[in-house]
Design a protein around this motif. Structure first.
Motif, mmCIF file in Angstrom:
data_model
loop_
_atom_site.group_PDB
_atom_site.id
_atom_site.type_symbol
_atom_site.label_atom_id
_atom_site.label_comp_id
_atom_site.label_asym_id
_atom_site.label_seq_id
_atom_site.Cartn_x
_atom_site.Cartn_y
_atom_site.Cartn_z
ATOM 1 N N ASP A 186 0.849 -1.203 0.000
ATOM 2 C CA ASP A 186 0.000 0.000 0.000
ATOM 3 C C ASP A 186 0.880 1.247 0.000
ATOM 4 N N GLY A 226 -2.448 3.137 -6.033
ATOM 5 C CA GLY A 226 -1.475 3.086 -4.961
ATOM 6 C C GLY A 226 -1.331 1.715 -4.334
ATOM 7 N N ARG A 282 -0.092 4.219 -0.621
ATOM 8 C CA ARG A 282 -0.871 5.426 -0.355
ATOM 9 C C ARG A 282 -0.683 5.946 1.059
#
Length: 456
Positions: free
Chosen positions: A35, A109, A37
């Motif tokens: 991940d 993302g 993000r």
């Protein structure tokens, strides 16, 4: 006095008798996501995880060692007991098992990866068994645990801010100047393998790999390549001024550090069979700027294995310097840089390996003279001791890279002759040409240059 949080990780093996026995389930491959993000703030300061967090079934996972280093905690692995030991400076830490759920995941993302989930792993914290609600994951040699589980085990406060996709962690320590700028205070050192890197052509070896033992020492993680010419990329991110690389090779190698534009930052020679420490100033490498580490043979005739060890690290010690093993008192000619020219390299079962009653494992051979051999002393040794023989009387001539004659010597028929030459002035790419011709023009004999030839 610091308390010790001991995460004792061991495989749960159920021994039973008879057909009704149960066996532990094998670690399962699971589809997770890196991940990219998520953002992190520790004690009010931005922190970038050296490896992207893992997201699995709505729970965010972080590498235990990376978080501990970000908090300035002492962490080490005790191989004898299979324990990860973290000194927190706190007592009475609790360990809730819940995961931190990042709501509203989007495809942007997220990078799909295959991780390992092992339900057999057991954890003991301060001697008490603890089971996280979500299974631990392993990806590329790193063990991940849920963010909230790590925070609970270390006695931290944690919250998730969905509007900004930010995880806030409060350690209970003084936050210093705080504010949105800057990064979390760095520990004195950061293991290279717990930072951001790309292994390129290297293989990551862990567990029971036979590549983990080198020069009599056992490592827990090693980046390995069976041959040179592989690239390894590191991202210092401006957090530490010095990279201390620990590297080894099965043959003499040269390691080069290159900037993002390909410019050469540093070059160091690595002796075979020993661990060399090479340091590099990386203070100017911020953000996504990277350093390329490239190992190549000292000369083209020898290709060896390359190892990068888990003791490599970033450090705040600006006084740190490279520790390269001293060059041996002698260096076999065949382990240095040379060009065989018109000579044949014989080894293995060749019938040319026995001469004057002695068996050699390697030699250079030509069926007659008039061939050139080029050697590159590199300025590291004062003298070349050439061991040479011919089946007929011959003359050997040494000339420099400008064609100037350095020395002439006679080689008696049928005996091994040692000829010494001063090569102290031959540095860098300067070379010496060795040329053999018959002593009598109509008597051409075979010429042998033996593996016992050496620099000293």
């Amino acid at each position: 006095m610091k308390s010790t949080v001991r995460l004792l990780i061991a495989c749960l093996v159920l021994f039973g008798l008879g057909a009704g026995s149960l066996s532990a389930a094998a670690p399962a491959s699971v589809n997770a996501n890196l991940d990219h993000r998520l953002k992190f703030r520790i004690d009010g300061r931005d922190w970038i995880s050296p490896s992207a967090p893992l997201s699995y079934k709505g729970t965010t996972y972080l590498p235990v060692r990376a978080v501990s280093n970000a908090l300035g905690l002492d962490i080490k692995y005790e191989a004898a007991s299979g324990s990860i030991i973290i000194l927190t400076g706190k007592s009475g830490a609790s360990a809730p098992g819940g995961g931190l759920t990042a709501a509203g995941e989007k495809s942007r993302g997220l990078e799909p990866v295959v991780a390992k989930a092992d339900p057999n792993l057991k954890f003991l914290i301060d001697g008490a068994q603890w089971t996280p609600s979500a299974p631990p994951l392993s990806y590329k040699g790193t063990t991940y645990l849920p963010v909230r589980a790590i925070s609970g085990a270390l006695g931290l406060d944690i919250k998730y801010e969905s509007a900004t996709l930010t995880i806030h962690v409060a350690s209970g320590k003084s936050s210093g100047t705080g504010g949105s700028g800057g990064s979390a205070p760095s520990a004195a050192t950061l293991p290279l393998f717990d930072s951001r890197y790309e292994q390129g052509g290297y293989e990551l070896h862990t567990g029971q790999s036979d590549k983990l033992t080198y020069a009599g020492k056992k490592y827990s993680r090693v980046l390995y390549s069976p041959e040179p010419y592989q690239h390894f990329y590191v991202y210092p991110e401006g957090k530490y001024p010095v990279l201390s690389l620990q590297i080894g090779a099965s043959e003499v190698m040269v390691v080069e550090f290159l900037g993002a534009g390909g410019e050469k930052l540093k070059t160091a020679e690595i002796q075979k069979g020993v661990v060399s420490t090479v340091t590099l100033d990386v203070s100017k490498f911020t953000g996504d700027q990277y350093v390329t580490i490239y190992a190549r043979p000292f000369h083209d005739n020898l290709h060896g294995e390359v190892y990068i060890f888990d003791t490599s690290k970033y450090t705040n010690d600006k006084e740190a310097s490279s520790v390269l093993p001293e060059a041996p008192k002698t260096l076999p000619l065949f382990e240095s840089q040379y060009e065989a020219g018109g000579y044949e390299i014989h080894s293995g079962q060749s019938d040319k390996l026995t001469y004057a009653g002695k068996k050699y494992s390697k030699l250079l051979y030509i069926p007659y003279g008039y061939q050139n051999l080029y050697v590159y002393p590199k300025g590291k040794y004062a003298t070349l001791a050439l061991h040479i023989a011919s089946t007929e009387a011959a003359v050997v001539r040494f000339t420099d890279d400008n064609g100037e004659q350095l020395k002439t010597a006679n080689i008696p028929k049928g005996t091994v002759t040692e000829i010494e030459l001063n090569v102290s002035k031959f540095t860098g790419d300067r070379y010496v040409t060795i040329y053999v011709e018959p002593a009598v023009s109509d008597l051409e004999g075979e010429v042998f240059i033996f593996e016992t030839s050496h620099y000293k």
